[in-house]
Each structure stands twice: as C-alpha cells, then as structure tokens.
Design a protein around this motif. Structure first.
Motif, short mmCIF file in Angstrom:
data_model
loop_
_atom_site.label_atom_id
_atom_site.label_comp_id
_atom_site.label_asym_id
_atom_site.label_seq_id
_atom_site.Cartn_x
_atom_site.Cartn_y
_atom_site.Cartn_z
N GLY A 15 5.86 -0.60 -9.97
CA GLY A 15 7.20 -0.09 -9.65
C GLY A 15 8.27 -1.15 -9.85
O GLY A 15 9.34 -0.87 -10.38
N ALA A 16 7.97 -2.38 -9.45
CA ALA A 16 8.93 -3.47 -9.62
C ALA A 16 9.18 -3.75 -11.10
O ALA A 16 10.33 -3.95 -11.52
CB ALA A 16 8.43 -4.72 -8.92
N ALA A 17 8.12 -3.74 -11.90
CA ALA A 17 8.26 -4.00 -13.33
C ALA A 17 9.05 -2.89 -14.01
O ALA A 17 9.95 -3.15 -14.83
CB ALA A 17 6.89 -4.15 -13.97
N ILE A 18 8.76 -1.64 -13.68
CA ILE A 18 9.47 -0.51 -14.28
C ILE A 18 10.94 -0.55 -13.86
O ILE A 18 11.85 -0.34 -14.67
CB ILE A 18 8.81 0.82 -13.88
CG1 ILE A 18 7.45 0.95 -14.58
CG2 ILE A 18 9.71 2.00 -14.25
CD1 ILE A 18 6.63 2.13 -14.11
N GLY A 19 11.18 -0.82 -12.57
CA GLY A 19 12.56 -0.89 -12.09
C GLY A 19 13.34 -2.00 -12.78
O GLY A 19 14.50 -1.82 -13.14
N ALA A 20 12.71 -3.14 -12.96
CA ALA A 20 13.40 -4.25 -13.64
C ALA A 20 13.71 -3.88 -15.08
O ALA A 20 14.81 -4.14 -15.58
CB ALA A 20 12.54 -5.50 -13.59
N GLY A 21 12.76 -3.26 -15.74
CA GLY A 21 12.97 -2.85 -17.14
C GLY A 21 14.09 -1.84 -17.27
O GLY A 21 14.96 -1.97 -18.14
N LEU A 22 14.09 -0.84 -16.41
CA LEU A 22 15.16 0.17 -16.45
C LEU A 22 16.50 -0.45 -16.08
O LEU A 22 17.54 -0.08 -16.64
CB LEU A 22 14.83 1.33 -15.50
CG LEU A 22 13.68 2.24 -15.95
CD1 LEU A 22 13.38 3.27 -14.87
CD2 LEU A 22 14.05 2.94 -17.25
N GLY A 23 16.47 -1.38 -15.16
CA GLY A 23 17.71 -2.05 -14.78
C GLY A 23 18.32 -2.81 -15.94
O GLY A 23 19.54 -2.82 -16.12
N ILE A 24 17.50 -3.43 -16.74
CA ILE A 24 17.99 -4.17 -17.90
C ILE A 24 18.55 -3.20 -18.95
O ILE A 24 19.61 -3.42 -19.52
CB ILE A 24 16.87 -5.05 -18.50
CG1 ILE A 24 16.54 -6.18 -17.55
CG2 ILE A 24 17.27 -5.60 -19.87
CD1 ILE A 24 15.30 -6.97 -17.92
N LEU A 25 17.84 -2.12 -19.19
CA LEU A 25 18.26 -1.16 -20.21
C LEU A 25 19.58 -0.48 -19.87
O LEU A 25 20.41 -0.22 -20.74
CB LEU A 25 17.17 -0.10 -20.42
CG LEU A 25 15.89 -0.57 -21.10
CD1 LEU A 25 14.87 0.56 -21.12
CD2 LEU A 25 16.18 -1.03 -22.52
N PHE A 26 19.76 -0.13 -18.62
CA PHE A 26 20.92 0.65 -18.23
C PHE A 26 21.98 -0.15 -17.46
O PHE A 26 22.85 0.40 -16.83
CB PHE A 26 20.48 1.85 -17.39
CG PHE A 26 19.64 2.82 -18.16
CD1 PHE A 26 20.20 3.65 -19.12
CD2 PHE A 26 18.27 2.89 -17.95
CE1 PHE A 26 19.41 4.54 -19.83
CE2 PHE A 26 17.48 3.78 -18.66
CZ PHE A 26 18.05 4.61 -19.60
N ALA A 27 21.90 -1.44 -17.53
CA ALA A 27 22.82 -2.30 -16.78
C ALA A 27 24.21 -2.26 -17.38
O ALA A 27 24.39 -2.55 -18.56
CB ALA A 27 22.30 -3.72 -16.75
#
Length: 109
Positions: A15-27
């Motif tokens: 969950g942390a890895a997915i959240g970090a990845g999505l955060g980078i993409l949609f930041a």
C-alpha cells in the motif's frame, strides 16, 4: 512471524509503495515538494513499522515466557506423577514379596 502478521506487513508495504507511486504520478506540486512528501511518508511508515515490530516482539517474548512457565509446570507435574507411580510400584512389589515369603515359608514346613 505468523502468517497473519506477514500478510499484514506485506499489505502495508504494498500500500505504501502504490501510494507513493500514485502520489508521484498525480502530484500537482514541484518535484522537490513531492520528494519531501514522499520522504515524510516514508518516515511515517517507518515509524509505524517499528512500532508494530516492537509490539510484535513484546507479544512474542510474553508468549515464550508463558510457554516456558507452562513447560516447567508440566515437568513438575510429570515428576510428581512419576513419584506417585513409583510409590505404587514399590507398594505392589512389597505386597508380592510378602506373599512370596509366605508361600516359601509354607513350602519349607
């Protein structure tokens, strides 16, 4: 580690890895701000994992201590049972010895 704990730990890390990845993409922020947020998220996740590890470690120590006490109690009970059984065997043998002495005395008359 138990299966349930391992599954939970894997789920948290995933969950942390997915959240970090999505955060980078949609930041919407600049890269430096996004990296700062990721770093803070990592620190929070790290603290959470350390807390959970410490909690799990404490639980395991308590369970091992309890198991040790149970084992010691079982050992003492086993020794007590064996002592009683030994007394029973000795009593039985003393009765049989007395019977054999009586039979021997009758045969020698």
């Amino acid at each position: 580690m138990s299966n349930n704990t391992s599954t939970t730990l894997i789920a948290i890390l995933t969950g942390a890895a997915i959240g970090a990845g999505l955060g980078i993409l949609f930041a919407p922020d600049k890269g430096s701000k996004t990296r700062g947020k990721i770093k803070e998220g990592y620190k929070d996740a790290s603290k959470d994992l350390k807390f959970k590890f410490d909690d799990l470690s404490g639980e395991m120590k308590q369970k091992l201590k309890s198991a040790k006490l149970d084992l010691e109690e079982t050992y003492v009970d086993l020794l007590s049972d064996m002592s009683h059984k030994t007394e029973d065997v000795i009593s039985f043998l003393e009765i049989k010895l007395a019977e054999l002495k009586e039979q021997n005395a009758r045969l020698q008359k």
